[in-house]
Design a protein around this motif. Structure first.
Motif, PDB file in Angstrom:
ATOM      1  N   ILE A   1       0.870  -1.188   0.000  1.00  0.00           N
ATOM      2  CA  ILE A   1       0.000   0.000   0.000  1.00  0.00           C
ATOM      3  C   ILE A   1       0.904   1.235   0.000  1.00  0.00           C
ATOM      4  O   ILE A   1       1.825   1.349   0.802  1.00  0.00           O
ATOM      5  CB  ILE A   1      -0.943   0.022   1.221  1.00  0.00           C
ATOM      6  CG1 ILE A   1      -1.928  -1.151   1.134  1.00  0.00           C
ATOM      7  CG2 ILE A   1      -1.697   1.347   1.278  1.00  0.00           C
ATOM      8  CD1 ILE A   1      -2.978  -1.157   2.230  1.00  0.00           C
ATOM      9  N   LEU A   2       0.610   2.114  -0.945  1.00  0.00           N
ATOM     10  CA  LEU A   2       1.350   3.376  -1.068  1.00  0.00           C
ATOM     11  C   LEU A   2       0.430   4.493  -0.613  1.00  0.00           C
ATOM     12  O   LEU A   2      -0.728   4.556  -1.035  1.00  0.00           O
ATOM     13  CB  LEU A   2       1.737   3.592  -2.537  1.00  0.00           C
ATOM     14  CG  LEU A   2       1.995   5.021  -3.028  1.00  0.00           C
ATOM     15  CD1 LEU A   2       3.238   5.593  -2.361  1.00  0.00           C
ATOM     16  CD2 LEU A   2       2.138   5.054  -4.545  1.00  0.00           C
TER      17      LEU A   2
ATOM     18  N   SER B   1      -9.912  13.713   3.013  1.00  0.00           N
ATOM     19  CA  SER B   1      -9.667  12.363   2.483  1.00  0.00           C
ATOM     20  C   SER B   1      -8.177  12.031   2.494  1.00  0.00           C
ATOM     21  O   SER B   1      -7.340  12.915   2.649  1.00  0.00           O
ATOM     22  CB  SER B   1     -10.161  12.289   1.038  1.00  0.00           C
ATOM     23  OG  SER B   1      -9.409  13.209   0.251  1.00  0.00           O
ATOM     24  N   VAL B   2      -7.889  10.751   2.370  1.00  0.00           N
ATOM     25  CA  VAL B   2      -6.503  10.293   2.233  1.00  0.00           C
ATOM     26  C   VAL B   2      -6.476   9.357   1.023  1.00  0.00           C
ATOM     27  O   VAL B   2      -7.440   8.612   0.785  1.00  0.00           O
ATOM     28  CB  VAL B   2      -6.030   9.603   3.531  1.00  0.00           C
ATOM     29  CG1 VAL B   2      -6.779   8.351   3.816  1.00  0.00           C
ATOM     30  CG2 VAL B   2      -4.533   9.321   3.468  1.00  0.00           C
ATOM     31  N   THR B   3      -5.420   9.477   0.192  1.00  0.00           N
ATOM     32  CA  THR B   3      -5.380   8.695  -1.050  1.00  0.00           C
ATOM     33  C   THR B   3      -4.300   7.634  -0.961  1.00  0.00           C
ATOM     34  O   THR B   3      -3.181   7.924  -0.525  1.00  0.00           O
ATOM     35  CB  THR B   3      -5.085   9.631  -2.244  1.00  0.00           C
ATOM     36  OG1 THR B   3      -6.037  10.694  -2.202  1.00  0.00           O
ATOM     37  CG2 THR B   3      -5.201   8.897  -3.568  1.00  0.00           C
ATOM     38  N   ILE B   4      -4.665   6.410  -1.309  1.00  0.00           N
ATOM     39  CA  ILE B   4      -3.680   5.312  -1.306  1.00  0.00           C
ATOM     40  C   ILE B   4      -3.780   4.565  -2.635  1.00  0.00           C
ATOM     41  O   ILE B   4      -4.783   4.670  -3.340  1.00  0.00           O
ATOM     42  CB  ILE B   4      -3.953   4.307  -0.151  1.00  0.00           C
ATOM     43  CG1 ILE B   4      -5.334   3.685  -0.307  1.00  0.00           C
ATOM     44  CG2 ILE B   4      -3.765   4.950   1.202  1.00  0.00           C
ATOM     45  CD1 ILE B   4      -5.582   2.507   0.661  1.00  0.00           C
ATOM     46  N   SER B   5      -2.704   3.838  -2.979  1.00  0.00           N
ATOM     47  CA  SER B   5      -2.776   2.912  -4.109  1.00  0.00           C
ATOM     48  C   SER B   5      -2.379   1.533  -3.608  1.00  0.00           C
ATOM     49  O   SER B   5      -1.504   1.412  -2.748  1.00  0.00           O
ATOM     50  CB  SER B   5      -1.843   3.343  -5.247  1.00  0.00           C
ATOM     51  OG  SER B   5      -2.476   4.370  -5.998  1.00  0.00           O
ATOM     52  N   ILE B   6      -3.071   0.532  -4.137  1.00  0.00           N
ATOM     53  CA  ILE B   6      -2.848  -0.854  -3.710  1.00  0.00           C
ATOM     54  C   ILE B   6      -2.152  -1.594  -4.833  1.00  0.00           C
ATOM     55  O   ILE B   6      -2.546  -1.476  -6.001  1.00  0.00           O
ATOM     56  CB  ILE B   6      -4.202  -1.532  -3.376  1.00  0.00           C
ATOM     57  CG1 ILE B   6      -4.913  -0.764  -2.244  1.00  0.00           C
ATOM     58  CG2 ILE B   6      -4.008  -2.996  -2.990  1.00  0.00           C
ATOM     59  CD1 ILE B   6      -6.356  -1.169  -2.028  1.00  0.00           C
TER      60      ILE B   6
ATOM     61  N   VAL C   1       2.305  -5.284  -8.680  1.00  0.00           N
ATOM     62  CA  VAL C   1       1.849  -4.368  -9.753  1.00  0.00           C
ATOM     63  C   VAL C   1       0.673  -3.536  -9.250  1.00  0.00           C
ATOM     64  O   VAL C   1      -0.076  -3.983  -8.367  1.00  0.00           O
ATOM     65  CB  VAL C   1       1.448  -5.170 -11.010  1.00  0.00           C
ATOM     66  CG1 VAL C   1       2.657  -5.870 -11.599  1.00  0.00           C
ATOM     67  CG2 VAL C   1       0.329  -6.153 -10.672  1.00  0.00           C
ATOM     68  N   PRO C   2       0.483  -2.351  -9.806  1.00  0.00           N
ATOM     69  CA  PRO C   2      -0.607  -1.479  -9.335  1.00  0.00           C
ATOM     70  C   PRO C   2      -1.965  -2.084  -9.663  1.00  0.00           C
ATOM     71  O   PRO C   2      -2.175  -2.621 -10.734  1.00  0.00           O
ATOM     72  CB  PRO C   2      -0.391  -0.164 -10.093  1.00  0.00           C
ATOM     73  CG  PRO C   2       0.599  -0.438 -11.151  1.00  0.00           C
ATOM     74  CD  PRO C   2       1.322  -1.686 -10.827  1.00  0.00           C
ATOM     75  N   ARG C   3      -2.888  -2.014  -8.682  1.00  0.00           N
ATOM     76  CA  ARG C   3      -4.218  -2.606  -8.865  1.00  0.00           C
ATOM     77  C   ARG C   3      -5.325  -1.546  -8.772  1.00  0.00           C
ATOM     78  O   ARG C   3      -6.192  -1.444  -9.611  1.00  0.00           O
ATOM     79  CB  ARG C   3      -4.476  -3.665  -7.787  1.00  0.00           C
ATOM     80  CG  ARG C   3      -3.497  -4.809  -7.800  1.00  0.00           C
ATOM     81  CD  ARG C   3      -3.676  -5.734  -8.985  1.00  0.00           C
ATOM     82  NE  ARG C   3      -2.905  -6.968  -8.851  1.00  0.00           N
ATOM     83  CZ  ARG C   3      -2.887  -7.917  -9.790  1.00  0.00           C
ATOM     84  NH1 ARG C   3      -3.586  -7.745 -10.891  1.00  0.00           N
ATOM     85  NH2 ARG C   3      -2.178  -9.003  -9.630  1.00  0.00           N
ATOM     86  N   GLU C   4      -5.325  -0.775  -7.677  1.00  0.00           N
ATOM     87  CA  GLU C   4      -6.419   0.196  -7.469  1.00  0.00           C
ATOM     88  C   GLU C   4      -5.871   1.428  -6.762  1.00  0.00           C
ATOM     89  O   GLU C   4      -4.926   1.316  -5.991  1.00  0.00           O
ATOM     90  CB  GLU C   4      -7.527  -0.413  -6.578  1.00  0.00           C
ATOM     91  CG  GLU C   4      -8.215  -1.613  -7.158  1.00  0.00           C
ATOM     92  CD  GLU C   4      -9.223  -2.250  -6.174  1.00  0.00           C
ATOM     93  OE1 GLU C   4      -9.833  -3.265  -6.537  1.00  0.00           O
ATOM     94  OE2 GLU C   4      -9.397  -1.725  -5.046  1.00  0.00           O
ATOM     95  N   THR C   5      -6.492   2.575  -7.034  1.00  0.00           N
ATOM     96  CA  THR C   5      -6.207   3.788  -6.240  1.00  0.00           C
ATOM     97  C   THR C   5      -7.501   4.148  -5.514  1.00  0.00           C
ATOM     98  O   THR C   5      -8.572   4.140  -6.123  1.00  0.00           O
ATOM     99  CB  THR C   5      -5.759   4.943  -7.148  1.00  0.00           C
ATOM    100  OG1 THR C   5      -4.490   4.586  -7.724  1.00  0.00           O
ATOM    101  CG2 THR C   5      -5.608   6.245  -6.361  1.00  0.00           C
TER     102      THR C   5
ATOM    103  N   TRP D   1     -12.963   5.045  -5.908  1.00  0.00           N
ATOM    104  CA  TRP D   1     -11.743   4.288  -6.258  1.00  0.00           C
ATOM    105  C   TRP D   1     -11.706   4.102  -7.755  1.00  0.00           C
ATOM    106  O   TRP D   1     -12.711   4.282  -8.457  1.00  0.00           O
ATOM    107  CB  TRP D   1     -11.715   2.944  -5.537  1.00  0.00           C
ATOM    108  CG  TRP D   1     -12.820   2.003  -5.923  1.00  0.00           C
ATOM    109  CD1 TRP D   1     -14.129   2.048  -5.526  1.00  0.00           C
ATOM    110  CD2 TRP D   1     -12.720   0.890  -6.820  1.00  0.00           C
ATOM    111  NE1 TRP D   1     -14.853   1.035  -6.103  1.00  0.00           N
ATOM    112  CE2 TRP D   1     -14.009   0.307  -6.905  1.00  0.00           C
ATOM    113  CE3 TRP D   1     -11.676   0.322  -7.561  1.00  0.00           C
ATOM    114  CZ2 TRP D   1     -14.279  -0.811  -7.679  1.00  0.00           C
ATOM    115  CZ3 TRP D   1     -11.946  -0.779  -8.355  1.00  0.00           C
ATOM    116  CH2 TRP D   1     -13.235  -1.334  -8.399  1.00  0.00           C
ATOM    117  N   VAL D   2     -10.482   3.814  -8.240  1.00  0.00           N
ATOM    118  CA  VAL D   2     -10.341   3.625  -9.691  1.00  0.00           C
ATOM    119  C   VAL D   2      -9.428   2.425  -9.931  1.00  0.00           C
ATOM    120  O   VAL D   2      -8.471   2.208  -9.168  1.00  0.00           O
ATOM    121  CB  VAL D   2      -9.796   4.914 -10.348  1.00  0.00           C
ATOM    122  CG1 VAL D   2      -8.390   5.250  -9.879  1.00  0.00           C
ATOM    123  CG2 VAL D   2      -9.836   4.807 -11.860  1.00  0.00           C
TER     124      VAL D   2
END
Ligand code: FMN
Ligand code: ADP
Length: 626
Positions: free
Chosen positions: A132-133, A148-153, A236-240, A623-624
């Protein structure tokens, strides 16, 4: 303005204070007074002549600054325009030296954020299969329900993010990081808040600038993972996810947990154990609270951050007060004095508590009805009548919309702003029938109408989607009435709102015309009565009877609501919102406070106000897919 809780005891903060390069002249502040460090009677700050070396905390050591002119530590002087407090937190000019310079308090907050980046651990956390980033700064300043807080999984090739994934937010206790880890390991989730983002957004709908920054972070983490783990095992990137921070979460240190399985509270379904797949890096939620107890969870390394944020917020409060104080003064003046003295807060609280109970009953009753379309026969029956919680009153001011309703459907709909009571549009969703009158001194003629409370055509996804209220009045008007206020009486729920972006116009037209037909049959008079233009053959559905019911309900209201209405009127007076129904002025105060990062204190909205607002806004967030 309500100051945050004074907190127990006095907090002394010894901070190095840099004076302005110009030495002693007092700082001219946009609020016409030169701020002293600390509020009168509050913790006084003593200038220090030496900067403690905090580079070991990873802070940028500010080094000798040409601005630094040591002063005798007699008395804390006014904050120089280049005042520095806390390591590396150098505040920009208070009154902008150059036109585009940020105001003092904004640079204080952004400096504190920047500073936090060096103190709170790195922005990624990984397990064997997940990473998690955290894109957001380690210091998330509270800005009201939209915070809000934004993360990428990321995950390894053979471990896609499970479809039943949920995201939970856990607060760190006094025990610091270990406390959080222990709770995560045992899955004890008594103080976890579910914050799984509620709406999926398409990449093209994202804010371009924000997505570019997120993509940059993602590329860095993905390439590092490829280098460290090789092509087979790289994550690998999955979702933000843009996750809304629930107001009930208060200030403090938090971590997000990506989980699989388990059930959302209150949902039926399999009860497989919820499993933590990965946790996010820690982040700090800070509002401009001057309550030292919010430092809970701070560790030695982050304490200077606390001090920076604390002092920053203290300055902010000191500077914000003059802006909001006039409104507060009017509030106090208008509130019926006999209530303020004799009945005091108790009755108000009691009524507030009862009001929030009533509201949650309203929430429950209304949301029950909003899941499936109404059976038309239930309201066409001659002896039918509106079922609770209806009728409900709503007012708002007409503003221009997209123009689509007339151009594509030939059915004009008046879009409303300054909707009062504001929370109704978060409670009611869908299409309703009711009565609408233009608040125009000449006439108060109620006409049958269709009221829609829906996301409308809102283009870009937002953390707290604000539902759009729009009204089609079943009446032809000689000219548009933008800017006029409307009084609306919602009589009953018709059906859930169609998702306009994915419903073809022909289908919309069919639904819309059925709505108009049904509303006409229920409300239009077979024999018009002189004053309200409503049918006497269906007395339970006339505007006249609805207004009578509403005034009956109003007379049963408690003292507290009379006060809050009086406050509404007071703020309207101060904020110059005229023209009846231009309401929502007190939301102006709340949003100003929120912009300043002040949490609207509980007694502003009765017990559990924050939780109530979370109930209204729901989880929110979006989410995207990557
Ligand atoms: C009879 C009628 C039914 C409507 N049904 C819906 C609906 O199901 N879903 C929705 O999002 N909007 C619905 N609307 C609202 C309009 O589509 C809304 O005003 C539109 O989103 C904004 O268009 P505008 O900017 O031209 O006002 C309805 C409007 C009318 C008149
Ligand atoms: N019967 C009506 N119901 C609602 N709005 C009407 C009606 N007749 C005229 N209007 C006017 O039409 C405007 C809405 O037209 P519309 O095409 O929907 O544009 P917009 O996108 O601005 O809402 C309203 O703001 C109002 O001034």
């Amino acid at each position: 303005m309500k100051r945050g809780p004074g907190g127990s005891g006095r907090l002394r903060i010894d901070l190095p204070i840099r004076t302005s390069p110009r030495g002693d002249e007092p700082l001219s502040s946009p609020y016409g007074y030169s701020p002293q460090f600390g509020s009168p009677g509050g913790p006084q700050l003593r200038p220090q002549n030496s900067m403690p070396d905090l580079t070991r905390y990873g802070a940028r050591s500010p080094g000798p600054s040409p601005l630094y002119t040591p002063r005798s530590p007699r008395t804390p002087g006014p904050i120089g325009s280049a005042a520095t407090f806390g390591p590396g937190v150098t505040l920009g000019p208070s009154s902008p030296a150059t036109p585009d310079a940020k105001p003092f308090w904004q640079s204080a907050l952004s400096e504190a954020k920047h500073f936090a980046g060096g103190l709170i651990p790195h922005p990624t956390e990984s397990t064997k299969h997940y990473t998690i980033l955290r894109h957001s700064s380690a210091l998330v300043f509270y800005r009201g329900p939209g915070t809000s807080v934004t993360i990428s999984i990321f995950s390894s090739q053979d471990h896609p993010v499970p479809p039943d994934r949920t995201v939970w937010m856990q607060q760190r206790g006094f025990s610091g990081d270990s406390g959080m880890k222990v709770k995560a390991a045992f899955g004890s989730t008594k103080d976890w808040l579910e914050v799984t983002p509620s709406a999926e957004a398409q990449p093209h709908e994202l804010d371009k600038a924000a997505d570019r920054a997120w993509q940059r972070d993602i590329a860095k983490v993905a390439s590092r993972s490829l280098k460290d783990k090789g092509p087979q095992k790289a994550h690998v990137p999955r979702e933000t996810h843009v996750i809304r921070i629930p107001e009930a979460s208060e200030d403090g240190y938090f971590r997000l947990h990506l989980c699989s399985g388990g059930v959302h509270p209150g949902e039926k379904g399999n009860t497989t154990k919820r499993k933590v797949l990965c946790s996010s890096p820690i982040f700090r939620v800070a509002s401009t609270s001057i309550d030292p107890s919010v430092m809970r969870g701070a560790s030695l390394t982050t304490l200077p951050l606390e001090v920076g944020a604390f002092v920053g917020s203290k300055m902010l409060l000191a500077r914000a007060a003059p802006v909001l104080a006039p409104i507060e003064k009017v509030y106090d003046k208008i509130a019926p004095s006999f209530v303020a003295q004799k009945v005091g807060g108790m009755a108000a609280d009691a009524v507030q508590a009862q009001k929030s109970q009533q509201r949650s009953a309203l929430l429950a009753a209304a949301s029950q009805q909003q899941s499936q379309p109404l059976d038309p026969s239930s309201i066409l029956h001659p002896n039918s009548e509106p079922s609770p919680p209806f009728p409900l009153k709503l007012t708002g001011k007409v503003i221009p919309g997209t123009g689509r309703s007339s151009s594509t459907l030939g059915i004009p709909t008046a879009n409303l702003s300054f909707v009062t009571p504001d929370d109704l549009r978060y409670t009611l969703k869908g299409t309703f029938l009711g009565w609408t009158a233009l608040v125009n001194p000449l006439e108060l003629q109620y006409h049958p109408s269709i009221i829609t409370i829906s996301p409308g055509y809102s283009s870009s996804p937002t953390v707290t989607p604000t539902p759009q209220v729009s009204v089609h009045i079943i009446h032809s008007f000689p000219q548009p009435f933008v800017g006029i206020s409307l009084k609306i009486i919602i009589m009953c729920f018709l059906r859930p709102a169609l998702p306009l972006r994915s419903t073809p116009p022909e289908q919309q037209l069919v639904a819309f015309s059925q709505d108009v037909h049904l509303a006409s049959s229920v409300l239009l008079p077979s024999s018009p009565s002189p004053d309200f233009g409503s049918s006497s053959s269906r007395p339970s559905w006339t505007a006249e009877r609805a207004i009578h019911l509403l005034s009956l309900r109003k007379s049963q209201r408690g003292i507290g609501e009379i006060i809050s209405d009086a406050k509404e009127k007071a703020v309207e007076k101060v904020m110059g919102r005229g023209g009846g129904g231009g309401g929502g002025a007190s939301e102006v105060v709340t949003s100003m406070q929120q912009k300043l990062g002040v949490r609207v204190s509980k007694n502003d909205g009765g017990e559990g106000a924050a939780g109530f607002r979370d109930e209204i806004y729901g989880k929110g967030g979006y989410w995207v897919k990557r």
